[in-house]
Each structure stands twice: as structure tokens, then as C-alpha cells.
Design a protein around this motif. Sequence first.
Motif, short mmCIF file in Angstrom:
data_model
loop_
_atom_site.label_atom_id
_atom_site.label_comp_id
_atom_site.label_asym_id
_atom_site.label_seq_id
_atom_site.Cartn_x
_atom_site.Cartn_y
_atom_site.Cartn_z
N ARG A 1 0.85 -1.13 -0.09
CA ARG A 1 0.28 0.19 -0.13
C ARG A 1 1.04 1.37 -0.09
NH1 ARG A 1 -4.47 -0.27 4.84
NH2 ARG A 1 -4.53 1.82 3.87
N ARG A 2 2.10 1.00 0.61
CA ARG A 2 2.95 2.39 0.64
C ARG A 2 3.85 2.50 -0.57
NH1 ARG A 2 4.75 5.11 4.82
NH2 ARG A 2 6.83 4.97 4.19
N GLY A 3 3.79 1.45 -1.56
CA GLY A 3 4.47 1.54 -2.64
C GLY A 3 5.69 0.91 -2.37
N GLU A 4 6.07 0.34 -1.56
CA GLU A 4 7.39 -0.45 -0.99
C GLU A 4 7.18 -1.65 -1.35
OE1 GLU A 4 9.27 0.41 2.70
OE2 GLU A 4 7.52 1.94 3.05
N THR A 5 7.17 -1.90 -2.95
CA THR A 5 6.81 -3.29 -3.61
C THR A 5 8.02 -4.38 -3.30
OG1 THR A 5 7.47 -2.49 -5.62
CG2 THR A 5 5.28 -2.70 -5.26
N GLU A 6 9.29 -3.84 -3.36
CA GLU A 6 10.37 -4.71 -3.18
C GLU A 6 10.38 -5.30 -1.66
OE1 GLU A 6 14.06 -2.81 -4.07
OE2 GLU A 6 13.59 -2.18 -6.01
N ARG A 7 9.95 -4.59 -0.68
CA ARG A 7 9.91 -5.11 0.68
C ARG A 7 8.57 -6.00 1.00
NH1 ARG A 7 10.74 -0.31 4.84
NH2 ARG A 7 11.20 -1.97 6.08
N ALA A 8 7.56 -5.73 0.15
CA ALA A 8 6.41 -6.46 0.20
C ALA A 8 6.72 -7.81 -0.52
CB ALA A 8 5.56 -5.95 -0.49
N ARG B 1 9.70 -9.14 -0.58
CA ARG B 1 10.55 -10.19 0.12
C ARG B 1 9.88 -10.92 1.30
NH1 ARG B 1 14.21 -5.62 -0.36
NH2 ARG B 1 13.65 -5.14 1.74
N VAL B 2 8.84 -10.18 1.94
CA VAL B 2 8.16 -10.83 3.00
C VAL B 2 7.16 -11.66 2.45
CG1 VAL B 2 6.20 -10.19 4.46
CG2 VAL B 2 7.88 -8.74 4.23
N HIS B 3 6.49 -11.80 1.25
CA HIS B 3 5.54 -12.74 0.67
C HIS B 3 6.45 -14.10 0.24
CE1 HIS B 3 2.53 -9.54 0.30
NE2 HIS B 3 2.22 -10.34 1.24
N GLN B 4 7.85 -13.74 -0.19
CA GLN B 4 8.72 -14.95 -0.86
C GLN B 4 9.16 -15.73 0.35
OE1 GLN B 4 11.62 -12.84 -3.13
NE2 GLN B 4 10.54 -13.38 -5.04
N HIS B 5 9.48 -14.97 1.54
CA HIS B 5 9.77 -15.59 2.75
C HIS B 5 8.76 -16.36 3.21
CE1 HIS B 5 11.51 -16.30 6.65
NE2 HIS B 5 10.34 -15.94 7.13
N LEU B 6 7.66 -16.22 3.15
CA LEU B 6 6.29 -17.12 3.35
C LEU B 6 6.23 -18.37 2.70
CD1 LEU B 6 3.37 -14.74 4.36
CD2 LEU B 6 4.38 -16.32 5.90
N LEU B 7 6.51 -17.95 1.19
CA LEU B 7 6.41 -19.14 0.30
C LEU B 7 7.56 -20.16 0.26
CD1 LEU B 7 5.48 -17.48 -2.88
CD2 LEU B 7 4.12 -18.88 -1.67
N GLN B 8 8.77 -19.72 1.19
CA GLN B 8 9.86 -20.62 1.37
C GLN B 8 9.95 -21.66 2.65
OE1 GLN B 8 13.25 -17.80 1.45
NE2 GLN B 8 13.14 -17.46 -0.65
N ARG B 9 8.79 -21.14 3.45
CA ARG B 9 8.52 -22.06 4.56
C ARG B 9 7.72 -23.06 4.30
NH1 ARG B 9 5.53 -18.43 8.92
NH2 ARG B 9 4.97 -20.58 9.43
N GLY B 10 8.48 -24.37 4.82
CA GLY B 10 8.15 -25.65 4.36
C GLY B 10 6.93 -26.12 5.15
N ASP B 11 6.60 -25.61 6.33
CA ASP B 11 5.48 -25.66 7.19
C ASP B 11 4.10 -25.08 7.04
OD1 ASP B 11 6.60 -23.49 8.15
OD2 ASP B 11 6.14 -23.54 10.15
N ALA C 1 -0.31 -16.57 -0.02
CA ALA C 1 0.91 -16.14 -0.06
C ALA C 1 1.18 -15.68 -1.70
CB ALA C 1 2.22 -16.52 0.49
N GLN C 2 1.02 -16.72 -2.46
CA GLN C 2 1.39 -16.69 -3.93
C GLN C 2 0.47 -15.51 -4.49
OE1 GLN C 2 3.29 -18.59 -5.64
NE2 GLN C 2 2.95 -17.43 -7.46
N HIS C 3 -0.82 -15.44 -4.00
CA HIS C 3 -1.54 -14.63 -4.63
C HIS C 3 -1.09 -13.11 -4.05
CE1 HIS C 3 -5.66 -12.06 -4.38
NE2 HIS C 3 -5.35 -12.44 -5.63
N ALA C 4 -0.76 -13.05 -2.75
CA ALA C 4 -0.24 -11.56 -2.42
C ALA C 4 1.07 -11.33 -3.05
CB ALA C 4 0.09 -11.62 -1.04
N LEU C 5 2.00 -12.09 -3.53
CA LEU C 5 3.10 -11.88 -4.32
C LEU C 5 2.70 -11.55 -5.81
CD1 LEU C 5 6.11 -12.17 -4.38
CD2 LEU C 5 5.86 -14.71 -5.22
N ALA C 6 1.85 -12.03 -6.30
CA ALA C 6 1.20 -11.74 -7.54
C ALA C 6 0.82 -10.23 -7.70
CB ALA C 6 0.24 -12.55 -8.09
N GLN C 7 0.26 -9.91 -6.62
CA GLN C 7 -0.23 -8.36 -6.50
C GLN C 7 0.82 -7.52 -6.18
OE1 GLN C 7 -2.88 -9.26 -2.91
NE2 GLN C 7 -4.62 -8.40 -4.28
#
Length: 382
Positions: free
Chosen positions: A82-89, A91-101, A110-116
Amino acid sequence: MDFDPLWLLVLPLVFGMGWLASRLDLRQAKRDPRDASKPYFQGLNFLLNEQQDKAIDAFIEAVQHDPDTAELHFALGNLFRRRGETERAVRVHQHLLQRGDLPALERARAQHALAQDFFKAGLFDRAEAAYRALRGTVFEPEADLALLSLYERSRDWAQAGPVAQALEERGMGSFAARRAHYLCEQALQARSEGQTPQALALLQQARQIAPGHPRAQMLMGQWALAQGDSQAALGHFEALLSTCPASFNLAAADYARAAQQAQGSAPIERAGKLLEARYSQDHALALVLALNQLQPDRQAERLSQHLKLQPGSLNAAKGLFSALDLAGAASAAQIQPTLERAAKPLMRHRCAACGFEAAHYFWQCPGCLSWDSFPPHPVEEL
């Protein structure tokens, strides 16, 4: 072995220390959740007060206290986007996708949020791949809608068509008009490349998908007129008048030109009667100008009658016409060009969805990208 009386003192001491340690651990366990959740509630409070910078700091602290909480990551990523800091967004969502649990539903979220994130950043290729990865999940309908918007923005009409059809088959509403527009856009591109037969086939397909939609019919009439086939053009324009009379105003001038190019006076007489009949139902200036093409000797009379029927429209042109008439203008041929120049800045089209105004009619609004949001009448005639 002799019993050492010292154990009578050591055993109670060891037992007491163990009991004290267990109480301390229990108190710590009770205190940790409160301490960990404090930054989270602070972040919510900042967010409700629209203090996004402080909310982000609080959520980052909460994530550091409890890095396994997915909800905190989603909240933080959405704030970054929302703040336009898409690079940080990202990284956050990619970190979620890397979790095996991570459960399957949360992984899809998380995939949907990453696409957004990618879409917001303008990385359309990566956004497309991320949305396509949501096929077979609960987010598939939302992903297809986003893909449709993405293809429209990039003007990839060939890809947009199948997605719109899939959405329609899924029960997401009628996309027939949009699919017809996509085919018309492809037809225009094919014609510009010299592939006229393919372009006409695309227009025929558009008419089959949306029989009541005016664009394909109008294009076929205009192309026939450009190729000198005035009879075919007249047929297309009259079909347009029958199926979509409101949009016929957009092609009224072309219809009059086709009648003029046809052999004999019969087409002109027929076109004049049809235009007069249509004008009796819709007092549009476009119809008046088309009639003036066919009957130039009645221009002044017809314009004067139109301005009486529409007193609130074209006030500047009306005043100019009256002044020239009172001054004894030599002919209506001298009045008509002046009227057109006076009326031109007034005859603008406005998008009903966002209010975007333009001197020309658009099938898709350049401002909000809505389809068919421009009424076929100018603002002054609404």
C-alpha cells in the motif's frame, strides 16, 4: 555403605530449587505471549489511526518476536504494498513461500499476495507467472480477473479472450461484450497488417459472440465504405440502426456518405427518410449534420429547427447563427463552417465511470480502462 546425614539437608534444597525454577518458567511462559502480542496490538492501533510508518515498525518488531506467525507477515506485506514499497512486500511474501510448514491454503494466499506485489510494481511478466501459479486453488477466479486486467493493460487481446471466456463459463458474469471488443481490436491490427480476410473473419466472430453489440457492425460498414462498396456499407449501417439505434449516431455521417456514393437518387432518399425517422426519436446533432450532407440546401433551416428543440445545447452556435441570420448572411454554406467551429469545443464525450472527457468517442476509456462507458451522445445532449 554408610548413610551420610548431609543428604537430609541437600535433598530439600534441590527440591526447592527445582520447584522455584518451574514456577519461574511458568511465569515466563505466561508473560511471553503478552509481551509478544504487545507490538502487534500497537501496530493495529497505529494502522487504525492511519499512522502507517509506526504501524510497520510495530509489525516488524512483532515478527521478530514471533517469526513463525503467518498473519503478521501478511499484514506487513500488505502495508508495504500500500505504501508503494513493493520490493519489501515481495521479500516478505517470498519468505512465506519458502517456509516448508506453511499449509496449502496459506501458501496459495502468499502466492496471490506475491502476484499483487508484482502487478503493483509493473512487473507484468512476473505477475502473469505468479497468477498462473494459482490455477487449481481457491484464488483462481481472482487470479483470472487480475490476468484479464493485465492482458488489457498490455493490449494482449489474444490472451484476454480465452480468460474472459473461462470466467464466463465459471459463472462470473457475462463477458460477451468484452470478448467482442477483443476480437475487434485483433481485427484492426490484422487489417493494418494487410490481412483483410482474417480481419473480416474476426469481426464476424465478434458479431456471433455479441449480436447486439454495435462495434463490429460499425467497423464492417466503415471498411466496406472505404473499399468503395457503398451498398454493403449501407446494409451494415442500417443493420446497426435496427439492432443498436443509440450507437447509430456514431456512424450517421458515414451512412450519409455511403448513400451519396451509391448510384442513383433512391439510396439518398431512403437514407434521408431513415435519418429523419431516427431524428424524430433522438434529437442528436450528429443526425442533423448527416441530413445536411444529403440535403445541403436545407442546412440553415434544419439547424435553426434543431436549436429550437434543444435550447440548452450549443448556445454559442445558436447565438452565432441568429446573429448571422439577422445580418443577412449570403448562404447557409457560409454559416455551416462557422457553426461547426463554434460547436466543436462543446461536443465532448464523458466517461460515465470516471468522468474522463475527450473530443473523440472511445470504446475503452483511456482513464479508467472501462469498456462502453462513453455514452454515444456528447455531454451537451445528455
